[in-house]
Write an enzyme that holds these catalytic residues in place. Structure first.
Site, PDB file in Angstrom:
ATOM      1  N   ARG A 122       0.721  -1.282  -0.061  1.00 48.56           N
ATOM      2  CA  ARG A 122      -0.029   0.075  -0.040  1.00 48.56           C
ATOM      3  C   ARG A 122       0.942   1.279  -0.140  1.00 48.56           C
ATOM      4  O   ARG A 122       0.756   2.226  -0.702  1.00 48.56           O
ATOM      5  CB  ARG A 122      -0.909   0.080   1.164  1.00 48.56           C
ATOM      6  CG  ARG A 122      -2.006  -0.916   1.202  1.00 48.56           C
ATOM      7  CD  ARG A 122      -2.888  -1.228   2.445  1.00 48.56           C
ATOM      8  NE  ARG A 122      -2.119  -1.267   3.618  1.00 48.56           N
ATOM      9  CZ  ARG A 122      -2.248  -1.239   4.690  1.00 48.56           C
ATOM     10  NH1 ARG A 122      -3.468  -0.490   5.049  1.00 48.56           N
ATOM     11  NH2 ARG A 122      -1.587  -1.546   5.794  1.00 48.56           N
ATOM     12  N   ASN A 132      -6.190  -2.888   1.879  1.00 46.36           N
ATOM     13  CA  ASN A 132      -6.153  -4.312   2.159  1.00 46.36           C
ATOM     14  C   ASN A 132      -7.634  -5.158   2.217  1.00 46.36           C
ATOM     15  O   ASN A 132      -8.404  -4.224   2.640  1.00 46.36           O
ATOM     16  CB  ASN A 132      -5.341  -4.712   3.247  1.00 46.36           C
ATOM     17  CG  ASN A 132      -3.786  -4.642   3.016  1.00 46.36           C
ATOM     18  OD1 ASN A 132      -3.361  -4.441   2.221  1.00 46.36           O
ATOM     19  ND2 ASN A 132      -3.238  -4.698   4.531  1.00 46.36           N
TER      20      ASN A 132
END
Length: 89
Positions: A18, A36
């Site tokens: 990320r 996520n």
């Protein structure tokens, strides 16, 4: 501006995916978010010009060092472009 919703599967959580995605999106001038997902995948909402989105998708196919991308799916995402690029959940 074009929008894409992208799902990346494989070993993509716990490897800084990320954070690296946000850096790459910001470098390319892409706005949106990355998060996520409970199934172990990573989901990206990306908005930008076609060339920038193609470049981000190309990067997502391998991700950061330590990631092992198995598959990537994408679909058009209508709607306005957000400002900035954020990490969610």
């Amino acid at each position: 501006m074009t929008g894409r919703r992208i799902r990346v599967t494989g070993d993509v959580q716990g490897v800084g995916f990320r954070w690296a995605c946000r850096r790459e999106a910001e470098r390319l001038g892409v706005t949106g978010w990355v998060r996520n997902v409970a199934d172990g995948s990573v989901e990206v909402s990306a908005h930008g010009d076609d060339a920038a989105l193609r470049a981000l998708v190309s990067w997502l196919r391998s991700g950061p060092p330590g990631a092992r991308v198995e598959a990537l799916t994408q679909e058009d995402e209508p709607g306005g472009a957000p400002t900035g690029f954020e990490i969610r959940g």
